[in-house]
Design a protein around this motif. Structure first.
Motif, PDB file in Angstrom:
ATOM      1  N   HIS A  99      29.201   0.239  12.805  1.00 18.73           N
ATOM      2  CA  HIS A  99      28.724   1.149  11.757  1.00 18.73           C
ATOM      3  C   HIS A  99      29.685   1.162  10.577  1.00 18.73           C
ATOM      4  O   HIS A  99      29.284   1.224   9.429  1.00 18.73           O
ATOM      5  N   LEU A 111      20.919  -3.724  12.723  1.00 20.27           N
ATOM      6  CA  LEU A 111      21.377  -2.500  12.051  1.00 20.27           C
ATOM      7  C   LEU A 111      21.358  -2.731  10.547  1.00 20.27           C
ATOM      8  O   LEU A 111      21.839  -3.753  10.063  1.00 20.27           O
ATOM      9  N   HIS A 140      22.252  -0.963   6.767  1.00 26.31           N
ATOM     10  CA  HIS A 140      22.795   0.088   5.903  1.00 26.31           C
ATOM     11  C   HIS A 140      22.424  -0.277   4.465  1.00 26.31           C
ATOM     12  O   HIS A 140      22.599  -1.432   4.064  1.00 26.31           O
ATOM     13  N   THR A 181      18.740   2.292  12.406  1.00 24.92           N
ATOM     14  CA  THR A 181      19.541   2.001  13.598  1.00 24.92           C
ATOM     15  C   THR A 181      18.711   1.258  14.643  1.00 24.92           C
ATOM     16  O   THR A 181      17.489   1.372  14.672  1.00 24.92           O
ATOM     17  N   CYS A 227      22.985   7.760  17.303  1.00 24.30           N
ATOM     18  CA  CYS A 227      22.713   6.960  16.108  1.00 24.30           C
ATOM     19  C   CYS A 227      21.332   7.263  15.541  1.00 24.30           C
ATOM     20  O   CYS A 227      21.143   7.345  14.335  1.00 24.30           O
ATOM     21  N   THR A 287      29.808   7.218   8.067  1.00 22.77           N
ATOM     22  CA  THR A 287      28.795   6.513   8.876  1.00 22.77           C
ATOM     23  C   THR A 287      29.370   6.039  10.209  1.00 22.77           C
ATOM     24  O   THR A 287      28.647   5.933  11.187  1.00 22.77           O
ATOM     25  N   SER A 288      30.661   5.783  10.237  1.00 24.21           N
ATOM     26  CA  SER A 288      31.284   5.384  11.501  1.00 24.21           C
ATOM     27  C   SER A 288      31.047   6.469  12.552  1.00 24.21           C
ATOM     28  O   SER A 288      30.911   6.183  13.739  1.00 24.21           O
TER      29      SER A 288
END
Lengths: 427, 243
Positions: free
Chosen positions: A70, A356, A358, A375, A419, A59-60
């Protein structure tokens, strides 16, 4: 001008590829489409079946500019899924790394991407030809911010150290002292160059927007907090699925988000953060606001740049507070012990570009079975469309160069299509 | 050296743009470099050029027809093309480690019917590769210097493992981690192992990579063998490009 379709193609000086199409008839803009045209990388699909340890690595790579947030957001979501709680020292190390990332991202956006607009230049190197001293100081501040990420995170882009359970390496006291020196230097360099930005007059365009940002009633939170929505309320992070919905537009490879309740567009980013949390800015950031008569809340997307400039000052002060804490109370261990188990984890944070999210589900052997990433730019696309329509109509009346003005407006959001562009559906 | 500056174009396809960020992260050094190079085209930096290019730096993988066409235009107007980072070098294979996706049918937006993530050398001739995710920006400086001196840029002929030994870092395989350093191309100065994290293999296989040997070592030491290594072996068996 009758029924014209005007496309502002491949907007320059933003991360990733975005076209904006304006449908104009009789000087009225009927519709605006923010068309994400970036190659889609379907990252959530790539994650399925991968081990929980690999998730932050992958994900980075959503974004090279904001890779720190991220990575850290993915790590926090995994930790939430596995029920890992970190001691405050390790949380401090993470937040400091993230602040380094936010400062370098803001500098890149403000000075490399936006400043050329304001000085009527096309790029930073053009500015350097006339004012090399300014560019050198900007670069120095960026270098210092990057150095923080490098020392605490192991590398500037896609930092290595943040992993589920802590940081991969022991951070030495000498490294913490180095970070303190860096922050003292930043305090010297930053005020002058931030001022350069605040002295420039913004376009006179104003529109009420709905702002969404993290809120905790005591700080400008980056890594933990509740979700605050203007004219609505404050919600727990876990409630995000009922607050925001993704719509799929045939013209875009990115999902476009609206608020679930009102179906309205909303804005995330530095402006939303400060509109909700300006009371908790650091002293020197507050003084700067006073000096330039900046009063949050502000109601124009162009003020997002102003908010970013103010945030640079605030983040540096915050970084100083954290490093002093860390020097008094350095981390004793770099990692906490944990067991692999089935779980569902959500992390809601503030990326440089805004809220953001996740969200991962992990099975009993630590493999990802479901993933969802929301995002900031995907959330801003509908707001970009609405504001481009309103601002575009003003620009048409005034007879300005509409393509250039729309580009400027879009850039103010600091969009990142790398993103945002990940849309896919398994068929 | 001639007095003419090297004309550089920076282009990006599906990627995170982290390699370009790393070039900008040269900071003051980039300003020095600008005495010898001119960036004549870059959307990210706001430089709209249309001239012939000496060195095209291409970041990202190719995911659709439109991108392939653009890539060919870049090749046609450039003397030297450099693949920047793992996405451009391998299609992101070594980082994302997913070989099954190419067969997955996905319902993508119009014009993107099938999933693709291709290395740029599937379509055009590539002169030099800067590996890694992201690139090592010192290698970028080396490459530019070599081009200015009319030398061939050479990739490191050794593995990440050798670099770890050179810098006297603790061995992560000894500590029980599935580190891919022994089979991965060097040039990153063993950045991940130096930060106590096993090498993830983002620079691709180095030429003498002994995958079976590494699997054997992992087994002997009770380290779980990453599935990815078996997939890599299958790829080599099928004769697919593996660097």
């Amino acid at each position: 001008m009758n029924n014209e379709r005007l496309i502002v193609k491949e907007i320059a000086r933003i991360e990733g590829h975005l076209d904006v199409a304006l449908y104009i008839s009789e000087n009225e803009i009927r519709q605006v489409r923010a068309e994400a045209v970036e190659g889609t990388r379907i990252l959530e699909r790539v994650l399925i079946g991968k081990s929980y340890m690999e998730v932050p690595e992958i994900t980075s790579r959503m974004c090279g500019v904001c890779s720190v947030i991220h990575k850290v957001t993915a790590v926090q979501a995994i930790e939430n899924a596995l029920g890992i709680e970190l001691p405050s020292e390790l949380k401090n190390i993470r937040e400091l790394t993230v602040i380094g990332g936010h400062i370098q991202s803001h500098i890149l956006h403000l000075f490399f991407f936006v400043l050329p607009d304001l000085l009527r230049k096309t790029n930073i190197f053009d500015i350097a030809k006339q004012n090399v001293d300014l560019v050198k100081r900007v670069i120095e501040l960026k270098r210092l911010a990057n150095k923080i990420i490098e020392i605490l995170g192991g590398s500037r882009v896609h930092p290595i150290a943040p992993i589920p359970g802590g940081v991969s390496k022991q951070i030495r006291r000498s490294e913490l002292s180095k970070v303190l020196d860096i922050i003292s230097n930043m305090k010297k360099v930053a005020p002058d160059i931030v001022r350069v930005f605040l002295e420039i007059e913004l376009p006179s365009f104003s529109k009420q927007n709905i702002y969404v940002a993290l809120h905790d009633g005591k700080s400008v939170p980056l890594l933990e907090g509740n979700i605050m929505i203007s004219n609505d309320g404050i919600y727990k992070p876990e409630e995000y699925p009922k607050l925001l919905i993704a719509t799929r537009e045939s013209y875009s490879v990115a999902p476009h988000y609206v608020l679930a309740k009102s179906q309205q567009d909303y804005m995330v980013g530095a402006l939303s953060r400060l509109n909700h949390n300006h009371d908790y800015l650091s002293l020197s950031a507050k003084e700067l606001c006073k000096e330039y008569n900046l009063k949050f809340p502000m109601h124009t997307p162009f003020a997002n740049n102003t908010a970013q400039a103010v945030e640079i000052m605030h983040f540096i002060d915050k970084a100083e507070e954290i490093i002093n804490n860390l020097l008094e109370n350095p981390p004793r261990e770099n990692i906490v012990k944990f067991d692999i188990k089935e779980g569902d984890g959500i992390a809601v944070t503030e990326a440089p570009r805004g809220l953001l999210i996740h969200h991962y589900r992990i099975n009993s052997v630590g493999k990802v079975i479901w993933a969802n990433i929301v995002t900031p730019t995907a959330q801003n696309l509908k707001s970009i469309e609405a504001n481009a329509k309103a601002y575009g109509e003003e620009v048409l009346k005034k007879g300005y160069d509409i393509k250039l003005e729309i580009e400027k407006l879009v850039r103010a959001y600091d969009p990142c299509l790398s993103c945002a562009a990940r849309f896919y559906k398994e068929s | 050296m001639t007095s003419k500056k090297l004309k550089i174009g920076i282009f990006n396809f599906a990627s995170c743009e982290g390699c370009i960020v790393e070039i900008l992260n040269l900071e003051e050094k980039l300003l020095d470099l600008l005495r010898y190079i001119d960036i004549v085209e870059s959307r990210v930096l706001g430089i709209k050029g249309n001239e012939q290019i000496d060195v095209a730096l291409v970041e990202g993988c190719i995911t659709c027809e439109e991108e392939r066409e653009k890539l060919e235009e870049i090749r046609n107007k450039s003397k030297i093309v450099v693949a920047l980072g793992d996405c451009a070098c391998s299609g992101g294979k070594f980082l994302f480690k997913d070989f099954s996706l190419e067969e997955t049918k996905l319902n993508l937006p119009p014009g993107k019917e099938a999933y693709r993530a291709d290395a740029i050398d599937k379509y055009i001739k590539v002169d030099y590769y800067l590996r890694g995710c992201p690139i090592n920006n010192q290698e970028f400086v080396e490459l530019i210097k070599d081009i200015l001196l009319l030398k061939q840029f050479r990739e490191k002929p050794y593995s990440v493992c050798s670099e770890c030994i050179l810098y006297e870092k603790d061995c992560l395989i000894d500590k029980g981690y599935p580190c891919l350093g022994p089979i991965t191309k060097g040039g990153c100065n063993a950045l991940c192992p130096s930060n106590n994290k096993p090498c993830y293999g983002c620079r691709g296989l180095y030429e003498d990579a002994n995958i079976d040997g590494l699997i054997e070592i992992f087994r002997k030491r009770g380290i779980e063998v990453p599935e990815y290594l078996n997939e890599l072996k299958n790829m080599i068996k099928r004769g697919e490009k593996c660097e």
